[in-house]
Design an enzyme around this catalytic site. Structure first.
Site, mmCIF file in Angstrom:
data_model
loop_
_atom_site.group_PDB
_atom_site.id
_atom_site.type_symbol
_atom_site.label_atom_id
_atom_site.label_comp_id
_atom_site.label_asym_id
_atom_site.label_seq_id
_atom_site.Cartn_x
_atom_site.Cartn_y
_atom_site.Cartn_z
ATOM 1 N N GLU A 113 35.420 -58.412 -69.356
ATOM 2 C CA GLU A 113 36.168 -57.500 -68.488
ATOM 3 C C GLU A 113 35.224 -56.612 -67.685
ATOM 4 O O GLU A 113 35.381 -56.465 -66.468
ATOM 5 C CB GLU A 113 37.111 -56.628 -69.321
ATOM 6 C CG GLU A 113 37.901 -55.637 -68.463
ATOM 7 C CD GLU A 113 38.711 -54.648 -69.269
ATOM 8 O OE1 GLU A 113 39.744 -54.179 -68.762
ATOM 9 O OE2 GLU A 113 38.316 -54.339 -70.411
ATOM 10 N N GLY A 154 46.669 -57.295 -74.844
ATOM 11 C CA GLY A 154 47.267 -56.271 -75.693
ATOM 12 C C GLY A 154 46.215 -55.596 -76.555
ATOM 13 O O GLY A 154 45.893 -56.089 -77.648
ATOM 14 N N TYR A 155 45.664 -54.492 -76.081
ATOM 15 C CA TYR A 155 44.640 -53.750 -76.819
ATOM 16 C C TYR A 155 45.137 -52.354 -77.206
ATOM 17 O O TYR A 155 45.461 -52.093 -78.346
ATOM 18 C CB TYR A 155 43.363 -53.643 -75.982
ATOM 19 C CG TYR A 155 42.387 -54.773 -76.182
ATOM 20 C CD1 TYR A 155 42.823 -56.054 -76.507
ATOM 21 C CD2 TYR A 155 41.023 -54.589 -76.033
ATOM 22 C CE1 TYR A 155 41.930 -57.087 -76.685
ATOM 23 C CE2 TYR A 155 40.116 -55.622 -76.206
ATOM 24 C CZ TYR A 155 40.577 -56.879 -76.534
ATOM 25 O OH TYR A 155 39.686 -57.891 -76.717
ATOM 26 N N SER A 156 45.181 -51.441 -76.241
ATOM 27 C CA SER A 156 45.513 -50.052 -76.531
ATOM 28 C C SER A 156 46.904 -49.898 -77.146
ATOM 29 O O SER A 156 47.831 -50.632 -76.808
ATOM 30 C CB SER A 156 45.446 -49.207 -75.252
ATOM 31 O OG SER A 156 44.135 -49.156 -74.753
ATOM 32 N N GLU A 171 32.719 -42.175 -69.564
ATOM 33 C CA GLU A 171 31.975 -41.495 -70.625
ATOM 34 C C GLU A 171 31.594 -42.455 -71.751
ATOM 35 O O GLU A 171 30.486 -42.380 -72.303
ATOM 36 C CB GLU A 171 32.823 -40.345 -71.181
ATOM 37 C CG GLU A 171 33.048 -39.190 -70.205
ATOM 38 C CD GLU A 171 34.086 -39.496 -69.138
ATOM 39 O OE1 GLU A 171 34.163 -38.747 -68.152
ATOM 40 O OE2 GLU A 171 34.837 -40.493 -69.294
ATOM 41 N N SER A 207 48.441 -54.149 -68.808
ATOM 42 C CA SER A 207 48.484 -54.488 -67.383
ATOM 43 C C SER A 207 49.215 -55.795 -67.130
ATOM 44 O O SER A 207 48.867 -56.830 -67.704
ATOM 45 C CB SER A 207 47.060 -54.582 -66.832
ATOM 46 O OG SER A 207 46.357 -53.384 -67.044
ATOM 47 N N SER A 265 36.134 -46.046 -70.603
ATOM 48 C CA SER A 265 35.964 -44.942 -69.670
ATOM 49 C C SER A 265 34.497 -44.752 -69.267
ATOM 50 O O SER A 265 33.577 -45.265 -69.909
ATOM 51 C CB SER A 265 36.493 -43.643 -70.287
ATOM 52 O OG SER A 265 35.624 -43.196 -71.309
#
Length: 402
Positions: free
Chosen positions: A250, A133-135, A382, A167, A380
């Site tokens: 990760e 549970g992050y974002s 970037e 996820s 991401s």
């Protein structure tokens, strides 16, 4: 003499690993590592048998300590095991789960002895599913802006808020989450990492359907959810450090270093191209331009593998930013392969269902679509480039005012 002794020991282990794999890996699963990713919803007796056997042996987590059920192998032995699994088309069915790739290693890094005893053995045996549970809706790349509250309720923690892109939350038994335990502290302070039992009515998951047709991500809502006081991993209000360490695990898991038998498609692009696009009299891919691009992709994959091996050989204790380089490299290799595979298959690579398409063709188009997310999840493309430019190359921060 020492080198000779070490080589003899490795060869003895190779013989042991080969014999065990031949006795325990179901031949029907050869080259079908993709099944492991779908096992949560796809029931297969051979896959369940293999998962149980490798979990009990400890070889799904070959270098983890034996006292928690891991294999207790050296890195050299783990490489031999990987080679032997690759030789027979075997794969590690647990390496696609967050328990093995992220949560477990982080618990080993920061957990108390009681936390390790409680959580590591079930992860090793593949008995539990974990999510992260992050974002949050307003805290994605700027993760430190997270607002999910975790308050001291006397004999337990009380948790309220929501997470997104969680996820596998709908299938998970446990969640490792970043929560705000001190809302008065500075942005990166007052955050803690907590282990939450997902089996409680106070937690609701809503799957998000993606373009590839699957729903691996969820919106996850916590309304007066609870966790015991000893569920904090690491220090209270120091969870940002723990959270960053999990992200390193990760990214390492996404570089292509998935441990013994990563699985996936065993078909070489060159063979696929000859089958669909034809071969010339010399046995080469008939189309010279396609041949060049297939070779270039093979070269990129080889370079990535060599860089991965070099990074592992040079790794020292503590954090490393090499994962950012390797994560972007792995993304490039995987996405280029998927693009080429669809091009090679032509219209046969565009099917969604029906008897006119083979299973391999249907999996190819879904893999191509789902692979687009590789540039986003886990930090991401970037963001990884920013990390590379600042922390590895030492370039100045260009985001400030001039």
């Amino acid at each position: 003499m020492a080198d000779d002794t070490g080589n003899l020991e490795l060869e003895a282990f190779r013989a042991e690993a080969r014999a065990w794999l031949e006795a325990n890996f179901p031949p029907a699963l050869k080259g079908k590592g993709g099944l492991a990713m779908a096992e949560i919803t796809f029931q297969d007796a051979d896959l369940a048998t293999w998962r149980r056997a490798i979990g009990e042996k400890g070889w799904a987590t070959p270098t983890w300590p034996k006292e928690y059920g891991g294999g207790g192998l050296s890195r050299a032995q783990a490489r031999v095991l990987q080679q032997e699994m690759g030789r027979i088309g075997a794969f590690n069915p647990l390496m696609f789960g967050m328990g093995v790739t992220m949560i477990g290693p982080t618990i080993l890094d920061y957990g108390t002895e009681a936390q390790k005893q409680q959580h590591i053995p079930p992860i090793v045996r593949g008995e539990v599913q974990w999510c992260v549970g992050y974002s949050e809706p307003n805290a994605g790349s700027d993760l430190a802006s997270l607002q999910m509250r975790c308050e001291d309720a006397g004999d337990h923690w009380q948790i309220n808020g929501s997470k997104i892109w969680t996820s596998g939350a709908q299938y998970s038994d446990w969640c490792g989450a970043l929560v705000r335990t001190d809302p008065t502290a500075k942005k990166h302070d007052g955050i803690s990492f907590i282990l939450i039992d997902m089996h409680q009515p106070a937690i609701e998951t809503r799957p998000i359907k993606l373009i590839a047709g699957a729903s691996p991500f969820c919106e996850t809502f916590f309304t007066d959810a609870t966790a015991p006081k000893d569920a904090i991993l690491g220090e209270l209000n120091r969870g940002w450090t723990v959270g960053k360490r999990l992200l390193q695990h990760e990214r390492a898991s996404q570089t292509g270093d998935r441990g013994p038998g990563g699985g996936g498609s065993a078909v070489a692009l060159a063979d696929l191209a000859k089958r669909y696009a034809g071969a010339d009299a010399a046995g080469r891919i008939a189309d010279p331009d396609l041949r060049t691009r297939v070779i270039r992709q093979q070269m990129d994959a080889k370079v990535h593998g060599l860089t991965l091996a070099r990074a592992a050989a040079e790794a020292k204790e503590g954090a490393s930013n090499a994962a950012s380089v390797l994560k972007n490299s792995a993304t490039h290799v995987a996405q280029t392969r998927a693009e080429l595979m669809l091009e090679i298959m032509g219209h046969q690579g565009l099917g969604w269902d029906g008897e006119d398409f083979t299973r391999e063709e249907l999996e190819a188009v879904r893999g191509w679509l789902s692979g687009k997310a590789m540039s986003i999840y886990g930090g991401s493309f970037e963001i990884q480039n920013n990390i590379i430019s600042k922390r590895i190359l030492g370039l100045p921060d260009s985001t400030g005012s001039t």
